[in-house]
Design a protein around this motif. Structure first.
Motif, PDB file in Angstrom:
ATOM      1  N   MET A   1      43.670  51.579  39.765  1.00 13.36           N
ATOM      2  CA  MET A   1      43.043  50.870  39.092  1.00 13.36           C
ATOM      3  C   MET A   1      43.221  49.514  38.590  1.00 13.36           C
ATOM      4  N   VAL A   2      41.689  49.148  39.045  1.00 10.13           N
ATOM      5  CA  VAL A   2      41.740  47.297  39.529  1.00 10.13           C
ATOM      6  C   VAL A   2      41.527  47.032  37.580  1.00 10.13           C
ATOM      7  N   ALA A   3      42.000  46.121  36.708  1.00  4.99           N
ATOM      8  CA  ALA A   3      41.157  46.095  35.673  1.00  4.99           C
ATOM      9  C   ALA A   3      41.068  44.137  35.844  1.00  4.99           C
ATOM     10  N   GLY A   4      39.859  43.978  35.966  1.00  2.00           N
ATOM     11  CA  GLY A   4      39.381  42.325  37.041  1.00  2.00           C
ATOM     12  C   GLY A   4      38.762  42.818  37.752  1.00  2.00           C
ATOM     13  N   ILE A   5      38.114  41.570  38.042  1.00  2.00           N
ATOM     14  CA  ILE A   5      37.767  41.723  39.613  1.00  2.00           C
ATOM     15  C   ILE A   5      36.776  40.464  39.712  1.00  2.00           C
ATOM     16  N   GLY A   6      37.544  39.492  38.946  1.00  2.00           N
ATOM     17  CA  GLY A   6      37.457  38.134  39.441  1.00  2.00           C
ATOM     18  C   GLY A   6      38.132  37.640  40.449  1.00  2.00           C
ATOM     19  N   GLY A   7      38.123  36.504  40.547  1.00  2.00           N
ATOM     20  CA  GLY A   7      39.014  35.840  41.808  1.00  2.00           C
ATOM     21  C   GLY A   7      40.260  36.450  41.680  1.00  2.00           C
ATOM     22  N   LEU A   8      41.219  36.754  41.206  1.00  2.00           N
ATOM     23  CA  LEU A   8      42.308  37.609  41.594  1.00  2.00           C
ATOM     24  C   LEU A   8      42.350  39.017  41.666  1.00  2.00           C
ATOM     25  N   GLY A   9      41.521  40.153  40.649  1.00  2.00           N
ATOM     26  CA  GLY A   9      41.330  41.392  40.711  1.00  2.00           C
ATOM     27  C   GLY A   9      40.399  41.810  42.146  1.00  2.00           C
TER      28      GLY A   9
ATOM     29  N   GLU B   1      33.724  42.869  32.714  1.00  3.16           N
ATOM     30  CA  GLU B   1      32.844  42.986  31.389  1.00  3.16           C
ATOM     31  C   GLU B   1      31.331  41.750  32.336  1.00  3.16           C
ATOM     32  N   GLY B   2      30.310  42.008  32.040  1.00  3.92           N
ATOM     33  CA  GLY B   2      29.250  41.232  31.835  1.00  3.92           C
ATOM     34  C   GLY B   2      28.255  40.421  33.396  1.00  3.92           C
ATOM     35  N   ILE B   3      28.036  40.077  32.919  1.00  4.39           N
ATOM     36  CA  ILE B   3      26.676  39.231  34.452  1.00  4.39           C
ATOM     37  C   ILE B   3      27.696  38.266  34.772  1.00  4.39           C
ATOM     38  N   ILE B   4      27.090  38.340  36.514  1.00  8.42           N
ATOM     39  CA  ILE B   4      27.692  36.671  37.332  1.00  8.42           C
ATOM     40  C   ILE B   4      27.160  35.698  36.921  1.00  8.42           C
ATOM     41  N   VAL B   5      27.831  34.900  36.531  1.00  8.81           N
ATOM     42  CA  VAL B   5      27.234  33.302  36.350  1.00  8.81           C
ATOM     43  C   VAL B   5      28.050  32.255  36.757  1.00  8.81           C
ATOM     44  N   PRO B   6      27.062  30.683  37.295  1.00 11.12           N
ATOM     45  CA  PRO B   6      27.787  29.679  38.517  1.00 11.12           C
ATOM     46  C   PRO B   6      29.155  29.794  38.033  1.00 11.12           C
ATOM     47  N   PRO B   7      29.957  29.691  36.953  1.00  9.24           N
ATOM     48  CA  PRO B   7      31.002  29.270  37.366  1.00  9.24           C
ATOM     49  C   PRO B   7      32.731  30.077  37.916  1.00  9.24           C
ATOM     50  N   ASP B   8      31.214  31.795  38.207  1.00 15.64           N
ATOM     51  CA  ASP B   8      32.193  33.103  39.123  1.00 15.64           C
ATOM     52  C   ASP B   8      32.376  32.143  40.411  1.00 15.64           C
ATOM     53  N   LEU B   9      31.245  31.313  40.963  1.00 11.11           N
ATOM     54  CA  LEU B   9      31.513  31.637  42.556  1.00 11.11           C
ATOM     55  C   LEU B   9      32.102  31.007  43.675  1.00 11.11           C
ATOM     56  N   ASN B  10      32.890  30.201  42.608  1.00 11.26           N
ATOM     57  CA  ASN B  10      33.744  29.173  43.112  1.00 11.26           C
ATOM     58  C   ASN B  10      35.285  30.283  43.689  1.00 11.26           C
TER      59      ASN B  10
ATOM     60  N   LEU C   1      22.671  36.055  40.937  1.00  7.70           N
ATOM     61  CA  LEU C   1      22.985  35.342  39.845  1.00  7.70           C
ATOM     62  C   LEU C   1      22.250  36.370  38.230  1.00  7.70           C
ATOM     63  N   GLY C   2      23.015  36.430  36.771  1.00  8.13           N
ATOM     64  CA  GLY C   2      22.829  36.691  35.987  1.00  8.13           C
ATOM     65  C   GLY C   2      22.427  37.792  36.127  1.00  8.13           C
ATOM     66  N   MET C   3      22.709  39.087  37.322  1.00  6.97           N
ATOM     67  CA  MET C   3      23.135  40.184  36.654  1.00  6.97           C
ATOM     68  C   MET C   3      24.428  40.537  37.192  1.00  6.97           C
ATOM     69  N   GLU C   4      24.425  42.656  36.664  1.00  2.12           N
ATOM     70  CA  GLU C   4      25.630  42.390  36.583  1.00  2.12           C
ATOM     71  C   GLU C   4      26.322  42.113  37.607  1.00  2.12           C
TER      72      GLU C   4
ATOM     73  N   SER D   1      33.091  47.072  31.002  1.00  2.00           N
ATOM     74  CA  SER D   1      33.432  46.631  29.914  1.00  2.00           C
ATOM     75  C   SER D   1      35.488  46.476  30.002  1.00  2.00           C
ATOM     76  N   ARG D   2      35.469  46.204  28.945  1.00  2.40           N
ATOM     77  CA  ARG D   2      36.519  45.481  28.832  1.00  2.40           C
ATOM     78  C   ARG D   2      37.538  46.202  28.886  1.00  2.40           C
ATOM     79  N   ILE D   3      38.828  46.295  28.758  1.00 10.44           N
ATOM     80  CA  ILE D   3      40.031  47.104  29.050  1.00 10.44           C
ATOM     81  C   ILE D   3      40.205  47.191  26.788  1.00 10.44           C
ATOM     82  N   GLU D   4      40.496  48.435  26.357  1.00 12.24           N
ATOM     83  CA  GLU D   4      39.871  48.875  25.339  1.00 12.24           C
ATOM     84  C   GLU D   4      40.896  50.331  25.345  1.00 12.24           C
ATOM     85  N   LEU D   5      42.233  50.388  24.432  1.00  8.61           N
ATOM     86  CA  LEU D   5      42.351  51.211  24.086  1.00  8.61           C
ATOM     87  C   LEU D   5      42.861  52.534  24.983  1.00  8.61           C
TER      88      LEU D   5
END
Length: 249
Positions: free
Chosen positions: A35-43, A63-72, A82-85, A108-112
């Motif tokens: 399981m990888v919790a978070g798939i941003g720059g690290l995950g 969770e969330g959609i792709i926004v410009p600050p994600d792309l670095n 951009l703007g998609m899940e 989804s966020r991580i909730e118990l």
């Protein structure tokens, strides 16, 4: 039920790492669920290299959609989406990389309670979330289910990494017993290459744990400053008064 390596196709795909892991190690990856919790720059980087390595199943949550600050830094995302899940894009990218990997992706966020079945399925978890409440929730679930957790984080140019084994090593709440009120989850500074190094280290630590090639970084916190390559390690011990891992003992 054991999943066997699919003959010549997979043997060719993993030919170079078979020289390091052996067929037994590669088979262990094939049978593993991470399981990888978070798939941003690290995950996202960790998930990419785990898929490339041939982990049998990945469970992803973000969770969330792709926004410009994600792309670095978020290498599973791209400008055209951009703007998609975020999650559906990441899953598609990983499947293009390695169609042999089974992937479950949750927007989804991580909730118990929501995350409990994901952690229960996993052989090991990578914590790559960007805020402390989610990290604490994931840590508590790993303690409750006895699931090892690779705790990977970065801020600015600095990377932190350790592997937490319930009942043996300190848990996250042992190290940080109070919620970090001064954390700035939506605006902390990050360079893509730094988060990528952190993600590669987390993936490597996970592969080591699954294959038993090398020793996991358990009970030790490693710090690495990517600006000047200074690094050090400190031993971490369990807190006998921890409200999470020593509750009821």
């Amino acid at each position: 039920m054991e999943q066997q390596l699919a003959g010549e196709v997979e043997m060719l795909r993993y030919a170079r790492q078979l020289k390091l892991l052996g067929e037994e190690g590669q088979q262990a990856l094939k049978e593993a669920t991470v399981m990888v919790a978070g798939i941003g720059g690290l995950g996202g980087t960790a998930a990419l290299y785990l898929a490339a390595a041939g982990v049998g199943k990945l469970i992803l949550a973000h969770e969330g959609i792709i926004v410009p600050p994600d792309l670095n830094r978020q290498i599973l995302m791209d400008h055209d989406h951009l703007g998609m899940e975020r999650m559906s894009t990441a899953v598609a990218q990983l499947k293009r990389l390695n169609p042999h990997v089974e992937i479950e992706g949750y927007n989804s966020r991580i909730e118990l309670e929501a995350a409990r079945p994901w952690v229960e399925q996993a052989d090991i978890v990578i914590d790559a979330r960007y805020d402390f409440p989610e990290r604490y929730a994931l840590n508590r679930l790993c303690v409750q289910t006895g699931t090892p957790m690779v705790e990977a984080a970065m801020y600015g140019f600095e990377i932190s990494l350790t592997t937490m084994i319930p009942g043996e090593t300190a848990c996250l709440e042992c190290l940080y017993p109070d919620i970090q009120q001064d954390w700035e989850p939506l605006g902390f500074p990050v360079l893509g290459a730094t988060s990528g190094i952190a993600g590669c280290l987390a993936a490597l630590e996970t592969v080591k744990w699954i294959t038993r090639v090398g020793a996991a970084y358990a009970g030790v916190m490693h710090r690495f400053n990517t600006l000047d390559f200074a690094c050090y390690s400190v031993h971490v011990t369990r807190n006998p008064d921890c409200a999470c891992c020593n509750q009821g003992r």
